[in-house]
Design a protein around this motif. Structure first.
Motif, mmCIF file in Angstrom:
data_model
loop_
_atom_site.group_PDB
_atom_site.id
_atom_site.type_symbol
_atom_site.label_atom_id
_atom_site.label_comp_id
_atom_site.label_asym_id
_atom_site.label_seq_id
_atom_site.Cartn_x
_atom_site.Cartn_y
_atom_site.Cartn_z
ATOM 1 N N LYS A 150 -5.096 -6.641 5.176
ATOM 2 C CA LYS A 150 -4.461 -5.324 5.308
ATOM 3 C C LYS A 150 -3.169 -5.355 6.124
ATOM 4 N N HIS A 183 -6.717 1.443 -1.117
ATOM 5 C CA HIS A 183 -7.420 1.374 0.168
ATOM 6 C C HIS A 183 -7.630 -0.084 0.542
ATOM 7 N N VAL A 184 -6.603 -0.667 1.132
ATOM 8 C CA VAL A 184 -6.670 -2.063 1.547
ATOM 9 C C VAL A 184 -7.181 -2.076 2.989
ATOM 10 N N ILE A 185 -8.466 -2.369 3.121
ATOM 11 C CA ILE A 185 -9.103 -2.382 4.441
ATOM 12 C C ILE A 185 -9.705 -3.749 4.734
ATOM 13 N N VAL A 213 0.836 -1.202 0.000
ATOM 14 C CA VAL A 213 0.000 0.000 0.000
ATOM 15 C C VAL A 213 0.873 1.256 0.000
ATOM 16 N N ASN A 227 -9.291 -7.576 0.168
ATOM 17 C CA ASN A 227 -8.497 -6.402 -0.172
ATOM 18 C C ASN A 227 -9.198 -5.122 0.283
#
Length: 300
Positions: A228, A222-224, A144, A216
């Protein structure tokens, strides 16, 4: 060069679900077969279809769609905690067992497929002969951070458009999609016209983003999801098979993402594809296949 290889498709029962697979070539060949694990999470086998070229030299190549994707069982109503690394590791074990290759096989994982591949390899399965990690991150926090670094080099109007629609949570807005496409054209696939198999994967991901959103998140930036905080870095010394690490000079899987594989896997080597981003198997297809086949040939 052998004659055109035989192609066989089928389904491997996996619990109450079905994993679709395709074998290109003869599993009884003297050459160790290779299983291709696609990326995402949530993509399909289509965009890595080109690895079937390896079968032209007499090596059986197994493509499959991971559960929730492509021609395998879709589970759009499954809870987010259903989608785990352990699920996909179990599916991979089930597939090699179903195909009768569990005692000897190679594994090539692209992007998320390489994350899965590294998790598989650190468990030291007895039949794993060699590993190829193609454009894969070793750490999602690093992935990220690097994506945001690459994004900061995009034209300012593109950055502003991304930021505007992210603030509104409007990831489906056409302008946001167009701005994201600028990033993709720089760091995912740099070919001026994307092949049909790549477009098919993106279309399939848009049609059913269940797995991608769960693991993902809404976008590459935006890896939530559940991945993450994932990292395999501290466990890489456990991998005890020969490993090829291959990526592109313009890859979103940057040198910072792949360097730990090269440094910490005891028997590893690195190839950098100078004219590729995240899909060297498409962007520099012939050269990529030559590198991969040469490496796998050494392990036969």
């Amino acid at each position: 060069m052998s004659d055109q290889p035989v192609i066989r498709e089928g389904y491997a029962p996996f619990g109450n679900n079905q994993t679709w697979f395709r074998v290109t070539g003869d599993l009884s060949s003297a050459k160790t077969p290779v299983v291709i694990a696609h990326g995402g999470p949530g993509c399909t086998h289509d965009y890595v279809d080109s690895f079937k070229d390896l079968a032209l030299n007499g090596r059986a190549v197994i493509h499959y769609d991971q559960i929730g994707n492509g021609k395998s069982t879709h589970l759009p109503n499954a809870s987010q905690d259903f989608w785990t690394i352990e699920l996909f590791l179990s599916e991979l074990d089930n597939l090699t067992r179903h195909l009768g290759i569990r005692s000897r096989y190679n594994l090539l994982g692209q992007s998320w497929g390489g994350m899965l591949g590294s998790e598989h390899a650190i468990r030291r399965p007895s039949g794993l002969n060699a590993l190829v990690l193609a454009s894969s991150p070793s750490s999602m926090p690093v992935w990220v951070a690097e994506a945001l670094r690459l994004r900061s080099a995009l034209p300012q109007d593109v950055q502003d458009t991304l930021a505007l629609h992210e603030a509104n949570g409007d990831y489906d807005h056409p302008d946001y999609q167009a701005a994201s496409d600028v990033f993709y054209r720089h760091h995912v696939c740099r070919l001026p016209v994307w092949p049909d198999e790549v477009n098919r994967t993106f279309a399939a991901l848009a049609a059913d983003p269940t797995v991608y959103h769960a693991m993902n998140g809404p976008t590459e930036f935006h890896v939530i999801g559940s991945l993450k905080d994932w990292s395999v870095v501290d466990r890489l010394p456990l991998i005890d098979v020969p490993t090829l690490v291959i990526s592109g000079r313009y890859d979103e899987a940057t040198e910072a993402c792949v360097e730990p594989f090269v440094r910490l896997i005891p028997n590893s080597r690195q190839v950098m594809m100078e004219n590729s981003a995240h899909m060297c198997h498409v962007e520099e297809r012939q050269q990529t296949m030559a590198f991969v086949e040469a490496f796998l040939g050494e392990q036969d």
